[in-house]
Design a protein around this motif. Structure first.
Motif, short mmCIF file in Angstrom:
data_model
loop_
_atom_site.label_atom_id
_atom_site.label_comp_id
_atom_site.label_asym_id
_atom_site.label_seq_id
_atom_site.Cartn_x
_atom_site.Cartn_y
_atom_site.Cartn_z
N ASP A 45 14.12 55.45 22.22
CA ASP A 45 12.68 55.38 22.46
C ASP A 45 12.35 55.43 23.96
O ASP A 45 11.39 56.07 24.38
N SER A 46 13.18 54.74 24.75
CA SER A 46 12.95 54.68 26.20
C SER A 46 12.97 56.07 26.81
O SER A 46 12.36 56.31 27.85
N ASP A 47 13.72 57.01 26.18
CA ASP A 47 13.83 58.36 26.72
C ASP A 47 12.68 59.26 26.32
O ASP A 47 12.46 60.30 26.95
N GLY B 252 11.37 38.78 29.28
CA GLY B 252 12.37 39.39 28.40
C GLY B 252 13.37 40.23 29.16
O GLY B 252 13.44 40.20 30.38
N GLN B 253 14.11 40.96 28.37
CA GLN B 253 15.21 41.76 28.91
C GLN B 253 14.78 42.66 30.05
O GLN B 253 15.46 42.78 31.05
N THR B 254 13.65 43.33 29.90
CA THR B 254 13.19 44.22 30.96
C THR B 254 12.08 43.57 31.77
O THR B 254 11.42 44.21 32.57
N GLY B 255 11.87 42.29 31.56
CA GLY B 255 10.89 41.55 32.35
C GLY B 255 11.56 40.37 33.02
O GLY B 255 12.71 40.46 33.43
N LYS B 256 10.84 39.27 33.12
CA LYS B 256 11.38 38.10 33.81
C LYS B 256 12.19 37.22 32.86
O LYS B 256 11.93 37.16 31.67
N ILE B 268 3.80 35.84 19.13
CA ILE B 268 4.96 36.63 19.55
C ILE B 268 6.00 36.53 18.44
O ILE B 268 6.30 35.44 17.97
N SER B 269 6.54 37.69 18.03
CA SER B 269 7.44 37.68 16.86
C SER B 269 8.82 37.10 17.18
O SER B 269 9.46 36.50 16.33
N GLY B 270 9.29 37.32 18.43
CA GLY B 270 10.63 36.85 18.78
C GLY B 270 11.67 37.93 18.64
O GLY B 270 12.77 37.70 18.14
N ILE B 287 3.62 29.49 18.00
CA ILE B 287 2.51 29.57 17.04
C ILE B 287 2.53 30.98 16.48
O ILE B 287 2.44 31.96 17.23
N ASN B 288 2.71 31.09 15.16
CA ASN B 288 2.78 32.41 14.54
C ASN B 288 2.36 32.27 13.09
O ASN B 288 2.70 31.29 12.43
N LYS B 289 1.61 33.24 12.60
CA LYS B 289 1.11 33.08 11.23
C LYS B 289 2.16 33.44 10.18
O LYS B 289 1.99 33.13 9.01
N VAL B 304 3.05 27.15 11.97
CA VAL B 304 2.74 28.33 11.17
C VAL B 304 1.23 28.36 11.02
O VAL B 304 0.66 27.59 10.24
N GLY B 305 0.58 29.18 11.82
CA GLY B 305 -0.87 29.18 11.81
C GLY B 305 -1.44 30.33 12.60
O GLY B 305 -0.71 31.15 13.16
N ASP B 306 -2.75 30.37 12.65
CA ASP B 306 -3.47 31.47 13.29
C ASP B 306 -3.73 31.12 14.76
O ASP B 306 -4.35 30.10 15.06
N VAL B 307 -3.29 31.98 15.67
CA VAL B 307 -3.52 31.71 17.10
C VAL B 307 -5.01 31.58 17.41
O VAL B 307 -5.40 30.83 18.30
N HIS B 308 -5.83 32.31 16.67
CA HIS B 308 -7.27 32.27 16.95
C HIS B 308 -7.88 30.92 16.60
O HIS B 308 -8.99 30.60 17.01
C1 LIG Z 1 14.96 48.51 25.71
C2 LIG Z 1 13.93 47.54 25.25
C3 LIG Z 1 13.57 46.53 26.11
C4 LIG Z 1 12.61 45.61 25.73
N1 LIG Z 1 12.28 44.61 26.60
C5 LIG Z 1 11.39 43.69 26.20
C6 LIG Z 1 11.04 42.61 27.09
O1 LIG Z 1 11.51 42.50 28.22
N2 LIG Z 1 10.16 41.69 26.64
C7 LIG Z 1 9.58 41.76 25.39
O2 LIG Z 1 8.77 40.89 25.05
N3 LIG Z 1 9.88 42.78 24.56
C8 LIG Z 1 10.75 43.74 24.95
N4 LIG Z 1 11.00 44.78 24.10
C9 LIG Z 1 10.15 44.96 22.92
C10 LIG Z 1 10.53 44.10 21.74
O3 LIG Z 1 11.51 44.78 21.00
C11 LIG Z 1 9.31 43.86 20.85
O4 LIG Z 1 8.76 45.08 20.45
C12 LIG Z 1 8.20 43.03 21.51
O5 LIG Z 1 8.75 41.88 22.12
C13 LIG Z 1 7.20 42.63 20.46
O6 LIG Z 1 6.11 41.98 21.04
P1 LIG Z 1 5.23 40.98 20.19
O7 LIG Z 1 6.08 39.86 19.69
O8 LIG Z 1 4.04 40.63 21.00
O9 LIG Z 1 4.69 41.90 19.02
P2 LIG Z 1 5.09 41.94 17.48
O10 LIG Z 1 6.54 42.08 17.30
O11 LIG Z 1 4.18 42.94 16.87
O12 LIG Z 1 4.71 40.51 16.95
C14 LIG Z 1 3.43 40.01 16.82
C15 LIG Z 1 3.53 38.67 16.12
O13 LIG Z 1 2.26 38.09 16.06
C16 LIG Z 1 2.11 37.45 14.81
N5 LIG Z 1 0.68 37.37 14.55
C17 LIG Z 1 -0.19 38.38 14.25
N6 LIG Z 1 -1.41 37.91 14.13
C18 LIG Z 1 -1.36 36.59 14.35
C19 LIG Z 1 -2.33 35.54 14.36
N7 LIG Z 1 -3.61 35.79 14.14
N8 LIG Z 1 -1.91 34.29 14.61
C20 LIG Z 1 -0.60 34.04 14.85
N9 LIG Z 1 0.35 34.98 14.87
C21 LIG Z 1 -0.02 36.24 14.62
C22 LIG Z 1 2.86 38.30 13.84
O14 LIG Z 1 3.26 37.52 12.73
C23 LIG Z 1 4.03 38.77 14.68
O15 LIG Z 1 5.15 37.91 14.53
C24 LIG Z 1 11.98 45.71 24.46
C25 LIG Z 1 12.35 46.72 23.59
C26 LIG Z 1 13.31 47.64 23.97
C27 LIG Z 1 13.69 48.71 23.00
#
Ligand SMILES: Cc1cc2nc3c(=O)[nH]c(=O)nc-3n(C[C@H](O)[C@H](O)[C@H](O)COP(=O)(O)OP(=O)(O)OC[C@H]3O[C@@H](n4cnc5c(N)ncnc54)[C@H](O)[C@@H]3O)c2cc1C
Lengths: 263, 321
Positions: A45-47, B252-256, B268-270, B287-289, B304-308
């Motif tokens: 994806d990065s590419d 994260g990996q490509t951040g801090k 944040i999904s983790g 906090i994640n739903k 386990v809940g709504d961030v809003h």
């Molecule tokens: C090479 C590479 C490097 C990467 N480097 C990084 C990095 O440095 N840092 C990083 O963070 N990611 C990095 N990623 C991306 C990583 O794989 C994920 O895509 C990213 O972390 C997902 O972000 P997220 O958790 O915000 O989004 P999502 O994975 O979409 O998660 C959103 C979460 O929010 C929850 N949610 C939705 N609505 C609500 C609500 N109303 N209330 C509560 N919870 C809710 C959902 O259940 C879900 O768990 C990298 C990926 C690659 C391929």
């Protein structure tokens, strides 16, 4: 490679990696402890960002070709076909069982030797691959080719014989310029990658992919100068308390912070 | 070969040597009897006291590099020292924008392999490196097998910086090698993004938001909460890529890499690439739903809940105190 005169046609080489699908469970190969790459490989994806950037720069220059350079242990081309379907003209694939488990420097030697066979004005790569994320290969390529490099680009433009980059920094970004030819690494989000069109996918099937071995390029293999001694489980965090919010979620967080004397 | 002399690539800002530089000097002290720094720019003499305090007996000064990027000149200077036999037995390089450039160029120029994403170093006759994989679930141990010096690129926060109370480092010039075209890139303008409050990688509390926030405007809740807790606001890459917040917020990996007393992950999904940057936090609240979100696997307290709902309620509760 091209010499640094005014560039009318923009020939861009993009270094791309074909990797196991990051969405699928990943594992190490027992014995070698290298990432299991035996399944289907896809375009990192990065590419996709680099490929898109290259296509846009060639289009803006009014012509020129985008060539892919990739190294893979087996004759894998499915990731390359994705990038060809996006619009790249051709690919060089260095495929050699002797390159299995190659380190970043060996990879860079292979890529640099392949790039020498092209007429590149600009070489684009991702800042790091998604599966190995060593993050040094593009700069090693630049040094081996005797070229300048600008890493961590969040924006790239070409103006005559120079490239202008907004380079991410700890505190913001820097405007950096370099004469061409040069190596630029792009971050995710530098441009929005296009989806291959049906026409593109059909056309990609007949685009040329030259397959070479390390020996064809005169690169010595088999000495990585490093080894994995063991792989161990990380210390697990103690299980926490997971509760469903019944309107008391915020209060529970406050109590948790109070216990740590943070509020 | 025993590790007797380590060089640390010492980055600096106007405020002095960077924190990771001091972390690497501290680590080097425990691994080798002689620790020296390699620095560039116009502030090296001024920084010699701090570099010495953290363990460097000498700082090899490359001098002013003007508007060049450090990669080519610094790598060429170190490579020339190695070629002349005056080099170290190991080189520690920060995982940073410039650090990675220096390590990559040095590796190619001196024909030495490089190990990156190191989060631990174990000493002895040789150095063993530790690298987290699969989001930190497993640790790979590795070592160099060839000729010294090894090039070790180490992630921030892998070691705690501790003063050794050392005397100022002696400043000794280090000559740049032949650069050809490699040094042709030039910085034209620097743009500094304003940020108030504690720095993300130094704050005792980090509140991060992810895609679960729904839309960019909701990030202001994260900022407000961070402020109430005297913390910093962070982000997942998903919302950085979406343009909601600048890249400097990414964890994260490509951040801090952050290791605060409390990390609060909101929506944040983790993903493994996020976890590798925050798993070392002392306490994690999520906090994640979705009760199956991987972030709950590392959380000390999971809601386990709504961030809003939960985040505004938390802001109200803190304001009411
Ligand atoms: C090479 C590479 C490097 C990467 N480097 C990084 C990095 O440095 N840092 C990083 O963070 N990611 C990095 N990623 C991306 C990583 O794989 C994920 O895509 C990213 O972390 C997902 O972000 P997220 O958790 O915000 O989004 P999502 O994975 O979409 O998660 C959103 C979460 O929010 C929850 N949610 C939705 N609505 C609500 C609500 N109303 N209330 C509560 N919870 C809710 C959902 O259940 C879900 O768990 C990298 C990926 C690659 C391929």
């Amino acid at each position: 490679m091209a010499s640094s005169a005014y560039i009318e046609l923009m020939n861009v080489v993009v270094c791309v990696k074909q990797i196991p699908d990051p969405a699928a469970p990943q594992s190490l190969e027992p014995g070698t402890n290298t990432l299991d790459r035996s399944g289907k490989l896809i375009l990192d994806d990065s590419d996709a960002y680099g490929v898109e950037m290259a296509l846009q720069l060639a289009e803006q220059a009014g012509g020129g070709e985008v060539t892919l350079v990739s190294m893979a242990p087996n004759d894998e081309t499915s990731g390359l076909r994705t990038a060809l379907a996006m619009g790249a003209a051709s690919a060089i694939l260095i495929s050699d069982p002797a390159l299995k488990g190659a380190d970043a420097l060996t990879t860079a030697k292979v890529l640099a030797a392949a790039i020498k066979r092209t007429n590149a004005d600009l070489i684009i790569a991702a800042t790091e691959s998604s599966d190995g994320y060593t993050g040094t290969t593009p700069v090693q390529v630049a040094e081996l080719l005797g070229l300048p490099s600008i890493t961590f680009a969040k924006s790239v433009s070409v103006d005559g014989s120079s490239v202008k980059v907004e380079r991410q920094t700890e505190s913001g970004y820097d405007d950096v310029t370099s004469p061409l030819p040069a190596v630029v690494t792009v971050t995710a989000g530098v441009v929005e990658p296009r989806y291959p069109s049906f026409k593109g996918i059909m056309a990609a099937k007949s685009k040329p992919v030259e397959i070479l071995t390390a020996a064809d390029l005169g690169v010595t293999t088999g000495q990585t100068g490093q080894e994995i001694t063991s792989v161990v489980e990380a210390e697990a965090r103690a299980a926490g308390e997971i509760v469903v919010d019944e309107g008391d979620g915020a209060q529970r967080i406050v109590s948790f912070l109070e216990a740590l004397k943070l509020v | 070969m025993a590790i007797d002399k380590i060089w640390v690539v010492a980055e600096a800002t106007e405020a002095g040597p960077t924190t990771i530089t001091l972390e690497l000097l501290t680590a080097a002290r425990g691994l080798a009897s002689t620790v020296e720094a390699v620095a560039w720019g116009t502030t090296t003499a001024a920084n010699a006291a701090v570099l010495g305090e953290y363990g460097a007996s000498t700082v090899h000064d490359i001098g002013d590099i003007g508007d060049a990027l450090p990669g080519a000149p610094v790598a060429s200077a170190i490579a020339a020292a190695i070629a002349s036999g005056a080099g170290p037995t190991a080189i520690l390089v920060p995982t940073s924008y410039d650090g990675r450039d220096i390590a990559g160029r040095l590796s190619a120029r001196a024909d030495l392999p490089v190990l990156t994403n190191i989060t631990g170093l174990v000493g002895g006759d040789e150095l063993t490196t530790q690298h987290p994989i699969f989001g930190g679930a497993q640790i790979v141990n590795a070592r160099f097998t060839g000729q010294a010096p090894g090039i070790f690129v180490v992630r921030a926060k892998s070691f705690a910086a501790e003063s050794a109370g050392g005397a100022p480092a002696a400043v000794s010039p280090l000559a740049v090698g032949d650069l050809g075209a490699t040094n042709a890139a030039a910085v034209v303008t620097r743009h500094i993004e304003e940020r108030t409050g504690p720095k993300l990688d130094e704050a005792p509390v980090v509140v991060s938001g992810g895609r679960g926030l729904g839309e960019a405007a909701n990030y202001s809740l994260i900022e407000e909460l961070a402020k109430l807790l005297n913390g910093a606001a962070g982000a997942s890459r998903a919302i950085v890529d979406a343009g909601w917040v600048p890249y400097s917020h990414q964890v994260g990996q490509t951040g801090k890499t952050v290791k605060p007393t409390v990390y609060l992950a909101c929506g944040i999904s983790g993903a493994t690439q996020h976890m590798v940057g925050m798993k070392g936090s002392k306490n994690i609240i999520a906090i994640n739903k979705d009760q199956d979100a991987p972030i709950f696997g590392v959380a000390d307290l999971g809601i386990v809940g709504d961030v809003h709902k939960v985040v505004p309620a938390l802001i109200e509760a803190l304001k009411a105190r």
